[in-house]
Design an enzyme around this catalytic site. Structure first.
Site, PDB file in Angstrom:
ATOM      1  N   LYS A 168     -49.560 -68.506  -4.367  1.00 62.63           N
ATOM      2  CA  LYS A 168     -48.893 -67.095  -5.762  1.00 62.63           C
ATOM      3  C   LYS A 168     -47.693 -68.016  -6.078  1.00 62.63           C
ATOM      4  O   LYS A 168     -46.906 -68.913  -5.979  1.00 62.63           O
ATOM      5  CB  LYS A 168     -48.471 -66.306  -5.007  1.00 62.63           C
ATOM      6  CG  LYS A 168     -49.419 -65.481  -4.470  1.00 62.63           C
ATOM      7  CD  LYS A 168     -49.750 -64.357  -5.131  1.00 62.63           C
ATOM      8  CE  LYS A 168     -50.625 -63.197  -4.019  1.00 62.63           C
ATOM      9  NZ  LYS A 168     -51.374 -62.645  -4.694  1.00 62.63           N
ATOM     10  N   ASP A 197     -52.699 -68.349  -8.137  1.00 56.93           N
ATOM     11  CA  ASP A 197     -52.814 -66.661  -8.591  1.00 56.93           C
ATOM     12  C   ASP A 197     -51.734 -66.108  -8.989  1.00 56.93           C
ATOM     13  O   ASP A 197     -50.518 -66.396  -8.667  1.00 56.93           O
ATOM     14  CB  ASP A 197     -52.672 -65.850  -7.149  1.00 56.93           C
ATOM     15  CG  ASP A 197     -53.479 -64.799  -7.756  1.00 56.93           C
ATOM     16  OD1 ASP A 197     -53.267 -64.099  -8.385  1.00 56.93           O
ATOM     17  OD2 ASP A 197     -53.523 -63.826  -5.786  1.00 56.93           O
ATOM     18  N   GLU A 223     -56.011 -67.952 -10.957  1.00 59.21           N
ATOM     19  CA  GLU A 223     -56.688 -66.412 -10.824  1.00 59.21           C
ATOM     20  C   GLU A 223     -55.610 -65.536 -10.982  1.00 59.21           C
ATOM     21  O   GLU A 223     -54.244 -65.655 -11.561  1.00 59.21           O
ATOM     22  CB  GLU A 223     -56.535 -66.060  -8.775  1.00 59.21           C
ATOM     23  CG  GLU A 223     -57.276 -64.760  -8.497  1.00 59.21           C
ATOM     24  CD  GLU A 223     -57.500 -64.864  -7.911  1.00 59.21           C
ATOM     25  OE1 GLU A 223     -56.634 -63.546  -6.959  1.00 59.21           O
ATOM     26  OE2 GLU A 223     -57.269 -65.618  -7.048  1.00 59.21           O
ATOM     27  N   GLU A 249     -60.057 -58.358  -9.896  1.00 56.07           N
ATOM     28  CA  GLU A 249     -59.460 -57.783  -9.087  1.00 56.07           C
ATOM     29  C   GLU A 249     -58.850 -56.089  -9.894  1.00 56.07           C
ATOM     30  O   GLU A 249     -59.102 -55.231  -8.921  1.00 56.07           O
ATOM     31  CB  GLU A 249     -58.536 -58.661  -7.777  1.00 56.07           C
ATOM     32  CG  GLU A 249     -57.152 -58.419  -9.138  1.00 56.07           C
ATOM     33  CD  GLU A 249     -56.216 -59.275  -7.245  1.00 56.07           C
ATOM     34  OE1 GLU A 249     -55.848 -58.716  -7.535  1.00 56.07           O
ATOM     35  OE2 GLU A 249     -56.594 -59.955  -7.560  1.00 56.07           O
ATOM     36  N   HIS A 299     -61.629 -60.206  -3.258  1.00 55.59           N
ATOM     37  CA  HIS A 299     -60.482 -59.965  -3.774  1.00 55.59           C
ATOM     38  C   HIS A 299     -60.540 -58.343  -2.569  1.00 55.59           C
ATOM     39  O   HIS A 299     -61.384 -58.361  -2.376  1.00 55.59           O
ATOM     40  CB  HIS A 299     -60.460 -59.067  -4.454  1.00 55.59           C
ATOM     41  CG  HIS A 299     -58.561 -58.222  -4.428  1.00 55.59           C
ATOM     42  ND1 HIS A 299     -57.825 -57.181  -4.397  1.00 55.59           N
ATOM     43  CD2 HIS A 299     -57.516 -59.521  -4.927  1.00 55.59           C
ATOM     44  CE1 HIS A 299     -57.081 -57.159  -4.166  1.00 55.59           C
ATOM     45  NE2 HIS A 299     -56.398 -58.777  -4.216  1.00 55.59           N
TER      46      HIS A 299
END
Length: 348
Positions: A168, A197, A223, A249, A299
């Site tokens: 992340k 992400d 992402e 997602e 996802h």
């Protein structure tokens, strides 16, 4: 065979180990379970993770139980796309995208589970599988972890045989992101895939700035760099970056992916089984993406592995670390397909 009854139940409890991304803490585990019964004695079931708020699962369950399921009684459960069309018409006035789609997805998954159990085969056989194993990476790089914690979980993922890890980003300044990503790269080596992400945290200018920096560190994809519904922003960003954009997602239904894919705004399409509309819509989105030579990576995992098995453009199933008591080991960085009838998945 006819549908005779639908049962809906909920649970909601605090997570034992809350995790954080760039925009939120994920600190509750809410589940809505749907069971569809038939006059042939065959039952199909689904379990949908939903909501960080204590009341969220009950809100979804109420929609399913009071609005959607009465329309199913007496229907032939084989007619999955016909049932989907009926439920979309039923929810059109209130807006099908959003909560209604998540409810339709829960029913869709239970219907596919029912078909597999009725025929005694896993759903990937019904969809027409292309492969018997699915490459996997580990989503382990949550933002509540410090650098040392990131290094530990990344090393564990490599020990378990994953092909790469996802981290992340966007919870702090770019310098912090780069420190964390570089630390993970040192642990996993140059050959493993490393994804980042942002969970929709950036505007266009910041996504472009950070995307170029992540690319310099050899990341596989960026992402959700932008708000999910910003199709034009994704197209503009993809034109400027060499780094692939992964997103999807938080889009609802196949039609929400059409312009994004056709416009070149995504290099790795990532539907969520709940928000996209279930097995049916995810399979259709995957085939649409394949027509444009766009890769597909789920996802989440679990039941999604059945869809991934049946698509020509599959590259990855997302996973957490394997639990200590896992019934499987990864082979060449891949999950085997489940062999139980219905829609079960290894990492549900």
């Amino acid at each position: 065979m006819k549908i005779t009854k639908v049962d809906v139940s909920v649970t909601s409890e605090p997570k034992r180990h809350p995790v954080r991304d760039a925009i939120q803490w994920l600190d509750r585990d809410g589940q809505v379970r749907v069971q569809i019964h038939t006059d042939a004695g065959v039952t199909g079931a689904s379990s949908t993770y939903f909501g960080r708020e204590q009341s969220s699962p009950m809100i979804l369950a109420t929609l399913i139980e009071q609005q959607l399921t009465p329309a199913l009684i007496g229907d032939d459960p084989v007619l999955i796309r016909g049932i989907r069309a009926k439920l979309r018409r039923l929810t059109d006035y209130q807006g099908t995208a959003g909560l209604s789609t998540i409810g339709i997805s829960a029913i869709d998954q239970a219907l596919w589970d029912l078909q597999g159990k009725a025929l005694g085969v896993p759903v990937w056989q019904l969809l027409g599988a292309q492969r018997m194993t699915i490459p996997t990476y580990a989503m382990v790089g949550w933002l509540e972890l410090d650098v040392a914690g990131l290094e530990r979980v990344s090393a564990r993922a490599m020990e378990q045989g994953f092909r790469g890890v996802k981290v992340k980003v966007g919870g702090g300044p770019l310098s912090e992101d780069l420190q964390r990503v570089a630390a993970v790269r040192r642990v996993i080596g140059d050959d493993a895939d490393l994804m980042v992400d942002a969970n929709q945290a950036f505007d266009y200018a910041e996504a472009l700035r950070r995307g170029r920096a992540y690319d310099d560190l050899g990341c596989r994809w960026l992402e959700e760099p932008l708000p999910a519904d910003d199709t034009l922003g994704h197209i503009r960003l993809a034109e400027k970056l060499d780094l692939q954009i992964a997103t999807g997602e938080n889009r609802y239904g196949q039609q929400a992916f059409r312009d994004l894919i056709a416009g070149g705004g995504v290099g790795v399409v990532q539907p969520d089984l709940r928000r996209a509309g279930g097995v049916t819509d995810c399979h259709e989105i995957g085939l649409l993406a394949a027509g444009f030579n766009v890769s597909y990576a789920s996802h989440g995992g679990g039941a999604h592995i059945h869809v991934l098995a049946a698509l020509p453009n599959t590259i990855y199933v997302e996973s957490g670390l394997l639990p200590d008591n896992s019934p499987i080991t990864l082979t060449d960085g891949c999950y085997p397909l489940p062999d139980q009838p219905g829609l079960s998945g290894w990492n549900d």
